[in-house]
Design an enzyme around this catalytic site. Structure first.
Site, PDB file in Angstrom:
ATOM      1  N   CYS A 157      -4.695   2.501  -4.062  1.00 35.93           N
ATOM      2  CA  CYS A 157      -3.870   2.741  -3.036  1.00 35.93           C
ATOM      3  C   CYS A 157      -1.579   1.614  -3.692  1.00 35.93           C
ATOM      4  CB  CYS A 157      -3.727   3.754  -1.427  1.00 35.93           C
ATOM      5  SG  CYS A 157      -4.768   4.650  -1.137  1.00 35.93           S
ATOM      6  N   LYS A 213     -10.312  -0.519  10.193  1.00 33.08           N
ATOM      7  CA  LYS A 213     -10.681  -1.649   9.535  1.00 33.08           C
ATOM      8  C   LYS A 213     -10.850  -3.167  10.670  1.00 33.08           C
ATOM      9  CE  LYS A 213      -6.883   0.267   5.913  1.00 33.08           C
ATOM     10  NZ  LYS A 213      -8.099   0.438   5.299  1.00 33.08           N
ATOM     11  N   GLN A 223      -4.286  -5.035   7.166  1.00 35.20           N
ATOM     12  CA  GLN A 223      -5.327  -6.165   6.946  1.00 35.20           C
ATOM     13  C   GLN A 223      -5.677  -7.549   7.399  1.00 35.20           C
ATOM     14  OE1 GLN A 223      -7.966  -5.077   4.435  1.00 35.20           O
ATOM     15  NE2 GLN A 223      -7.170  -3.005   3.867  1.00 35.20           N
ATOM     16  N   ASP A 228       3.181  -4.509   7.506  1.00 33.40           N
ATOM     17  CA  ASP A 228       2.036  -3.974   7.831  1.00 33.40           C
ATOM     18  C   ASP A 228       0.745  -4.297   8.175  1.00 33.40           C
ATOM     19  OD1 ASP A 228      -0.179  -2.100   6.693  1.00 33.40           O
ATOM     20  OD2 ASP A 228       0.437  -1.417   5.215  1.00 33.40           O
ATOM     21  N   HIS A 288       0.848  -1.320  -0.062  1.00 38.24           N
ATOM     22  CA  HIS A 288      -0.125  -0.148  -0.169  1.00 38.24           C
ATOM     23  C   HIS A 288       0.997   1.437   0.393  1.00 38.24           C
ATOM     24  CE1 HIS A 288      -2.739   2.900   1.745  1.00 38.24           C
ATOM     25  NE2 HIS A 288      -3.804   2.336   1.582  1.00 38.24           N
TER      26      HIS A 288
HETATM   27  C1  LIG Z   1      -2.784  -3.020   3.241  1.00 32.49           C
HETATM   28  C2  LIG Z   1      -2.561  -1.337   3.578  1.00 32.49           C
HETATM   29  N1  LIG Z   1      -1.735  -0.986   4.458  1.00 32.49           N
HETATM   30  C3  LIG Z   1      -2.188   0.438   4.634  1.00 32.49           C
HETATM   31  C4  LIG Z   1      -3.237   1.066   4.731  1.00 32.49           C
HETATM   32  C5  LIG Z   1      -3.470   2.295   5.231  1.00 32.49           C
HETATM   33  O1  LIG Z   1      -4.741   2.835   6.040  1.00 32.49           O
HETATM   34  P1  LIG Z   1      -4.758   4.102   6.762  1.00 32.49           P
HETATM   35  O2  LIG Z   1      -5.273   4.505   6.162  1.00 32.49           O
HETATM   36  O3  LIG Z   1      -5.768   3.552   8.112  1.00 32.49           O
HETATM   37  O4  LIG Z   1      -3.664   4.523   8.145  1.00 32.49           O
HETATM   38  C6  LIG Z   1      -3.929   0.768   4.708  1.00 32.49           C
HETATM   39  C7  LIG Z   1      -5.817   1.217   4.226  1.00 32.49           C
HETATM   40  O5  LIG Z   1      -6.063   1.188   3.233  1.00 32.49           O
HETATM   41  C8  LIG Z   1      -3.861  -0.885   3.732  1.00 32.49           C
HETATM   42  O6  LIG Z   1      -4.803  -2.125   2.827  1.00 32.49           O
END
Ligand SMILES: Cc1ncc(COP(=O)(O)O)c(C=O)c1O
Lengths: 141, 405
Positions: free
Chosen positions: B362, B222, B199, B196, B119
Site C-alpha cells: 500500500c 497492529k 507502525q 500516522d 501508506h
Molecule cells: C503505516 C501505516 N499506516 C496506515 C495503515 C493502515 O492501517 P489500517 O488498515 O488498520 O487502517 C497501515 C497498515 O497497513 C500502515 O502500515
C-alpha cells in the site's frame, strides 16, 4: 499446504520463455496490467485469415503471470481466433475450479495451473495473459 | 527457544493452535490471551449499549469504554482522555482528519505536503481533499534508504504549506522519522502535522506532547488488540472547531427537525453505537504491552532485525531495503531476491509454512520512487524467535534453486 504449480514446467517457462521477445509485424497488440501486483504484459499477435500465425509477449511480473502467458502462446499459435477464444474460456473456467479432465487435457501444459484456484491472491497473475488475449480479440471484433 | 521466548509465546493462543511461522506482524499482530479474555469478559459481564442507557449495566459498559479511552490517552501521553477519538483503524482516523479538518480548513492556493513513504491511508485522503478544495498536493522525497531529514522537510515547506502528513515509522523501511523536528518546522510556517502512528505504537513509546503533533492516527489490530478498534489523538483546540465526521446517533446534544447541536469532543466524532468490546480489548493490549515493557519489546525486535539482516547479507542475491542499521528497522525487513518476483517468494515460503507479505505494501508511489513495483517484507513482533528468523532466511535462500536458478 504444498503448491503443485512451482514445478519444472512452470520454472522452465519462467526462466527460458519461448515467446518472450519483441515482435515485428503484429496486427494485434495489447498491454495487460495487474495494478495490485504490478504484473505487466504486452501481448503481440499476428493474425492472418483468422489464424494466429505468430505471437509473443514482453513485460515483467511473477513467475505465474509470465509462465502462464508463455504456455498460452505455445497453445494458441497456429490455431484460429475462435479456437483460441474457446481455449481461453476453458482456462478461465479451470481457474474457477470448474472443468472436466478432457478439457484440462486440451490446455496441455497450462493445465498445471489448475491449483491456482485455491490461491485467490494469485488468480489474477495466472489469467493476465489470457484476459489480455480475450480483450484484444473482443475489442477488434 | 529461550525461556523468555517460551514465556512470551505462551501468552498467544494462536502459536499453540497453529504452526505457521508468522512474520507478518506489520500487517496485523497476533493477540495475547489477556486481550481475548478482556473482550469476552466485557461481553459476558458488562455489555449494554454504552453512553445511552439509563440503567446500571449500560453505565458499566460506558465506564469500560471511557476507561479504555483514558488508558489510550495515558499510553500516548495525551493531555486528557477527551483528546482520543475511537475509530475503526488508522485509515478511518486519517479520513476523519481529512474530511472534518481538511475539507473545512484548506482552500485554493494552500499546499499539503505528504512524504513519499506514506501508506495509501495517509495519501489518498489528502489527494481527495486537495481535489475538492483546490489545495495543491506536494511530495517530500526521502533518500533511497528511507532517510527523511528535517533539512529535506524544511526545503519542501513554504508559507502556503498548511498541512504535513507523515508517518512516524514506515511500513516499508521500518525507519523512524524525526517527527518532533518536522512538527516544529511546519508549526513555524503556521501549518499542522498529521502523523500516522500505525507502525509506531506497536514498537516504540509514543508521546504526543513531546512530539508536539496535532493529530496521530493508529490501529489497535497492529498492537495486539482486536480488529475494528483504532484511534485518533487530536489537539483539543482543533477537535473543538472541527465539525462531525459522520452523522447519526449519540453524537448530538439537541436535535430539532432542521438541525442539531453536537455533543462534546470526542463524542461528536463517534456517531452510532461504538465498539466498546474492541476498546476494552485495546485497553488490555496496552496493559499487556506495558507489562512486557518497551525496553524488552525493543530489545527483542532489534535482535530479530539484526539477525535477519546479518543472515540476509550473507547471500549476494538478497537485497534489504532501508537503513543499513538494524536499529532503524523496528522489526521490519523489506527485501528483494534476484530474479524472483516477491509474490513467488511469498507463495514458496508458504509451502514451508512461513507467512510474509509481498507486494506494494500500500505504498505504490514509494516503490515506484525506489524503482520497483513489488518487494517482500518480513515483519517481526517481540513474540518471534531467532530460530524463526533462521528458518525464514534459510528458506529464502533455497528459493532461487527451486525456481531453477
Ligand atoms: C503505516 C501505516 N499506516 C496506515 C495503515 C493502515 O492501517 P489500517 O488498515 O488498520 O487502517 C497501515 C497498515 O497497513 C500502515 O502500515
Amino acid at each position: 499446504m504444498a503448491n503443485t504449480f512451482y514445478n519444472e514446467i512452470l520454472t522452465e517457462h519462467n526462466m527460458h520463455p519461448i515467446h518472450k521477445h519483441p515482435m515485428e509485424g503484429a496486427n494485434f497488440v495489447l498491454q495487460g496490467v495487474n495494478p495490485t501486483c504490478g504484473d505487466d504484459i504486452t501481448l503481440s499477435l499476428k493474425v492472418e485469415n483468422d489464424v494466429i500465425v505468430d505471437g509473443a509477449y514482453e513485460g515483467d511480473g511473477c513467475a505465474i503471470s509470465q509462465a502462464s502467458a508463455d504456455m498460452m502462446l505455445d497453445l494458441i499459435i497456429g490455431k484460429s481466433k475462435d479456437e483460441a477464444l474457446r481455449l481461453s474460456e476453458i482456462f478461465l473456467r479451470m481457474i474457477k475450479g470448474k472443468i472436466t479432465d478432457e478439457e484440462k487435457e486440451e490446455l496441455e501444459e497450462a493445465g498445471i495451473l489448475e491449483d491456482i484456484s485455491h490461491m485467490p491472491a494469485r488468480v489474477k497473475c495466472a489469467v493476465l495473459g489470457w484476459h489480455t488475449m480475450d480483450e484484444m480479440f473482443k475489442k477488434k471484433a | 527457544m529461550t525461556e523468555e521466548d517460551k514465556r512470551i509465546r505462551a501468552d498467544f493462543p494462536i502459536f499453540e493452535n497453529d504452526n505457521t511461522i508468522y512474520i507478518d506482524t506489520a500487517a496485523t499482530s497476533q493477540k495475547p490471551l489477556s486481550v481475548l479474555d478482556a473482550v469476552r469478559d466485557y461481553y459476558e459481564n458488562a455489555n449494554a449499549n454504552p453512553l445511552r442507557g439509563l440503567y446500571d449495566l449500560s453505565m458499566r459498559a460506558t465506564e469500560c469504554y471511557e476507561t479504555a479511552r483514558s488508558t489510550v490517552a495515558e499510553f500516548v501521553n495525551a493531555p486528557a482522555a477527551e483528546n482520543i477519538v475511537f475509530t475503526r483503524n488508522a485509515s478511518e482516523s486519517l479520513n476523519l482528519v481529512a474530511y472534518s479538518y481538511g475539507m473545512n480548513s484548506l482552500k485554493e492556493g494552500d499546499e499539503v505536503l505528504v512524504s513519499i513513504m506514506e501508506h495509501h491511508s495517509n495519501l489518498l485522503p489528502w489527494q481527495l481533499v486537495c481535489r475538492a478544495t483546490g489545495a495543491v498536493l506536494k511530495f517530500v522525497e526521502c533518500d533511497k534508504e528511507g532517510h527523511l531529514t528535517p533539512e529535506m522537510v524544511e526545503a519542501a515547506v513554504n508559507d502556503r504549506t498548511k498541512l504535513l502528513a507523515v508517518t512516524y515509522v514506515s511500513n516499508v523501511f521500518g525507519c523512524r522519522n524525526d517527527i518532533k523536528s518536522f512538527a516544529e518546522i511546519i508549526h513555524n510556517k503556521g501549518g499542522i502535522i498529521v502523523c500516522d502512528g500505525a507502525q509506531a505504537l506497536p514498537h516504540i513509546p509514543v508521546d504526543v506532547q513531546e512530539l508536539n503533533v496535532d493529530f496521530l492516527a493508529f490501529s489497535g489490530h497492529k498492537m495486539l488488540a482486536p480488529m475494528g478498534i483504532g484511534g485518533l489523538y487530536g489537539r483539543q483546540s482543533l477537535l473543538e472547531e472541527m465539525p462531525p465526521f459522520m452523522y447519526g446517533g449519540e453524537m448530538i446534544e439537541i436535535v430539532t427537525r432542521e438541525s442539531a447541536t453536537y455533543a462534546e469532543v470526542p463524542h461528536k466524532f463517534e456517531a452510532g453505537t461504538v465498539n466498546a468490546g474492541g476498546a476494552v480489548g485495546l485497553k488490555a493490549a496496552i496493559e499487556y504491552m506495558n507489562g512486557i515493557g518497551f525496553e524488552t519489546i525493543e530489545r527483542r525486535e532489534n535482535a530479530l532485525s539484526k539477525l535477519c539482516m546479518e543472515l540476509m547479507a550473507e547471500d549476494e542475491h538478497i537485497h534489504v531495503i532501508g537503513d543499513k542499521d538494524y536499529v532503524n528497522h523496528h522489526g521490519i525487513v523489506t527485501f528483494t531476491l534476484d530474479d524472483v518476483h516477491p509474490h513467488d517468494i511469498a507463495a514458496i515460503l508458504n509451502d514451508e509454512n512461513i507467512a510474509i507479505r509481498a507486494g506494494h505494501h500500500c505504498a505504490q508511489p514509494l516503490l515506484k520512487y525506489l524503482g520497483t513495483n513489488s518487494t517482500a517484507r518480513a515483519s517481526f513482533g517481540f513474540y518471534n524467535t531467532e530460530d524463526e528468523v533462521r528458518q525464514l532466511v534459510a528458506a529464502v535462500r533455497r528459493i532461487r534453486g527451486k525456481m531453477g536458478y
